[in-house]
Design an enzyme around this catalytic site. Structure first.
Site, PDB file in Angstrom:
ATOM      1  N   GLY A   1       7.948  16.478 -15.156  1.00 23.46           N
ATOM      2  CA  GLY A   1       6.554  16.564 -14.744  1.00 23.46           C
ATOM      3  C   GLY A   1       5.854  15.224 -14.798  1.00 23.46           C
TER       4      GLY A   1
ATOM      5  CG  HIS B   1      17.251  32.912  21.903  1.00 20.57           C
ATOM      6  ND1 HIS B   1      17.638  33.252  20.621  1.00 20.57           N
ATOM      7  CD2 HIS B   1      18.366  32.942  22.668  1.00 20.57           C
ATOM      8  CE1 HIS B   1      18.933  33.495  20.627  1.00 20.57           C
ATOM      9  NE2 HIS B   1      19.406  33.309  21.849  1.00 20.57           N
TER      10      HIS B   1
ATOM     11  CG  LEU C   1      -1.857  -1.232   1.332  1.00 19.10           C
ATOM     12  CD1 LEU C   1      -2.554  -1.273   2.687  1.00 19.10           C
ATOM     13  CD2 LEU C   1      -2.891  -1.193   0.208  1.00 19.10           C
ATOM     14  N   GLY C   2       0.266   2.412  -0.200  1.00 21.20           N
ATOM     15  CA  GLY C   2       1.024   3.677  -0.091  1.00 21.20           C
ATOM     16  C   GLY C   2       1.261   4.398  -1.404  1.00 21.20           C
TER      17      GLY C   2
ATOM     18  CB  ALA D   1      15.687  22.864 -13.013  1.00 22.18           C
TER      19      ALA D   1
END
Ligand code: NAI
Length: 462
Positions: free
Chosen positions: A268, A441, A38-39, A177
């Site tokens: 793509g 911080h 799965l996935g 790219a």
């Protein structure tokens, strides 16, 4: 009576998340998935394995470049490639097994096989036909092909092959790219390959705020990647011992050649529609070949829904997940909704890049009056301790109301920091709201607060 309330086709992040939400809402749910695990693409051959290789190669880079400066002596590690691939596969397996467990826990049926929609309410898996009140198409996407370039997943590869190469190439040429090209290009550059990225446009990462794209390109160049922009790839010839890639430079029409052992095609992805037969079903499609839906994932055929990469919008796992949840909720009679204005995008390079909301270019084009608040990680104490002072946070807020319109980060943990901005934007926050929120911080996220301050009277540490 139908066998199921919902049958979902595809168990990628869109499909499996939708199934879990359906089950939580009391709907009898099945998922059709033909892969052994799965996935979907994301877990098996995409987001997750690439992150494993990015992590391992980043560790190597740290050892080679930063250990000595911290007083950590000794030889930098060498790469055991088969072992690295084993580690990547183990990470994938843990995750895919995890989803199997979630399916069992939520009593979701996994129909192993490739599904075919015969009509509303009817799905065939192998020889068996199952019925459901609702069908959700979550079949994802596949790498788009490029004329003149024949993918064999060994020497000329898509992201799938690039995650399991037989050996680390000496010379890798990446076509495109975009996100895949830059992430996998970084992996192999860090592992010692000479990497050249050939891009059709005159800039990298289309759609991303240009300031970020430029900063990322500078940084990647420093890491040894070569960029050839404004270049159209014409053909990749497979010779016995090498590949020969010919590209045409747009500025002068000249033909040029690059040699490589491996070529990665990352130009793509396109919707994966096997088993769907949109025409026969009467599904309305967009001009770009995606399944058209309304804002809640309904297709033009009653009872058939579509989510994720197969529909319009960014091809991102988390966008698919949101849509999966929305559709489940709509099927259960609730008011499902996705806020498409607040979908973050992350590129897991080093420095990391993350973005949410409008880019500066989009605001300019829309004639929007906006303010820019910027803060460099150079002035962030925590970033300097980890050698990651490169990069910045940029916040764009409305000139008049100060409402946050877009946040763009390049720097350490950008992919985590961006979620502070997402939550703020989800609540309609102003930059001042962020600036008045106490940040611990030292933390990378102080840079976000400082950029927010810069939208007002100015950052403290600038
Ligand atoms: P992309 O759309 O991000 O980039 C493709 C690039 O290829 C563009 O820059 C384009 O101009 C260029 N290109 C197209 N045709 C070309 C040609 N003939 N010659 C040279 N360059 C050409 O697509 P990519 O990188 O393949 O990724 C596919 C999808 O997967 C994207 O939607 C991306 O968002 C998603 N993805 C997301 C990740 C993340 O969220 N971290 C990781 C990997 C993929």
């Amino acid at each position: 009576m139908a066998d199921y309330d919902v049958i979902i086709i595809g168990a990628g992040p869109g499909g499996y998340v939708s199934a879990i939400r359906c089950a939580q809402l009391g709907l009898k749910t099945a998922v059709v998935e033909g892969r052994e695990t799965l996935g979907g693409t994301c877990l098996n051959v995409g987001c997750i394995p690439s992150k494993a290789l990015l992590h391992a190669s980043h560790m190597l880079h740290e050892a080679e470049h930063n250990f000595a400066a911290m007083g950590l002596r000794g030889k930098a590690p060498s790469v055991d490639w088969p072992k690295m691939l084993e580690y990547k596969d183990a990470v994938v397996e843990q995750n895919t097994r995890g989803i199997e467990f979630l399916f069992k826990k939520n009593k979701i049926d996994w129909m192993k096989g490739w599904g075919e929609i015969l009509g509303p309410g009817k799905v065939r898996v192998d020889e068996e036909v199952h019925s459901a009140r609702h069908i959700v198409i979550a079949t994802g996407s596949e790498a788009a092909s490029l004329p003149g370039v024949e993918v064999d997943e060994e020497r000329v590869v898509t992201s799938t092959g690039a995650l399991s190469l037989g050996r680390i190439p000496k010379r890798l040429v990446v076509i495109g790219a975009g996100v895949i090209g830059l992430e996998l290009g970084s992996v192999y550059a860090r592992l010692g390959a000479e990497v050249t990225v050939v891009e059709y446009l005159d800039h990298i990462t289309p759609g991303l705020d240009k300031g970020l794209g430029k900063a990322l390109q500078r940084s990647m160049k420093k890491q040894g990647l070569t960029f050839i922009l404004g270049a159209a790839v014409k053909v990749v010839e497979k010779l016995k011992t090498k590949l020969k890639l010919t590209y045409e430079l747009k500025k002068d029409g000249s033909a040029n050649v690059l040699e490589a052992d491996t070529v990665l095609v990352a130009t793509g992805r396109r919707p994966f529609l096997a088993g769907i037969a949109p025409e026969a079903l009467g599904l309305k499609m967009t001009e770009r070949g995606q399944i058209a839906t309304d804002a809640q994932g309904r297709t033009s055929v009653a009872g058939i829904w579509a989510i994720g990469d197969v529909t319009e919008g960014p091809m991102l796992a988390h966008k698919a997940e949101e849509e999966g949840i929305m559709v489940a909720e709509c099927i259960a009679g609730q008011a499902g909704h996705v806020n498409y204005d607040v979908i973050p995008g992350v590129i897991y390079t080093s420095p990391e890049v993350a973005s949410v909301g409008q880019s500066e270019e989009a605001l300019k084009e829309a004639g929007w009056a906006y303010k820019v608040g910027k803060f460099s990680f150079m002035a962030n104490a925590r970033a300097k301790t980890v050698f990651q002072g490169e990069g910045f946070v940029k916040i764009l807020s409305d000139q008049e109301t100060d409402r946050i319109l877009g946040v763009h980060i390049i720097g350490p943990a950008a992919g985590e920091l961006i979620h502070e901005a997402c939550v703020a934007m989800e609540f309609g926050a102003s930059a001042e709201d962020l600036a008045r929120t106490c940040h611990a911080h030292p933390a990378f996220s102080e840079a976000v607060r400082e950029a927010a301050l810069d939208c007002g009277d100015g950052a403290i540490h600038a």
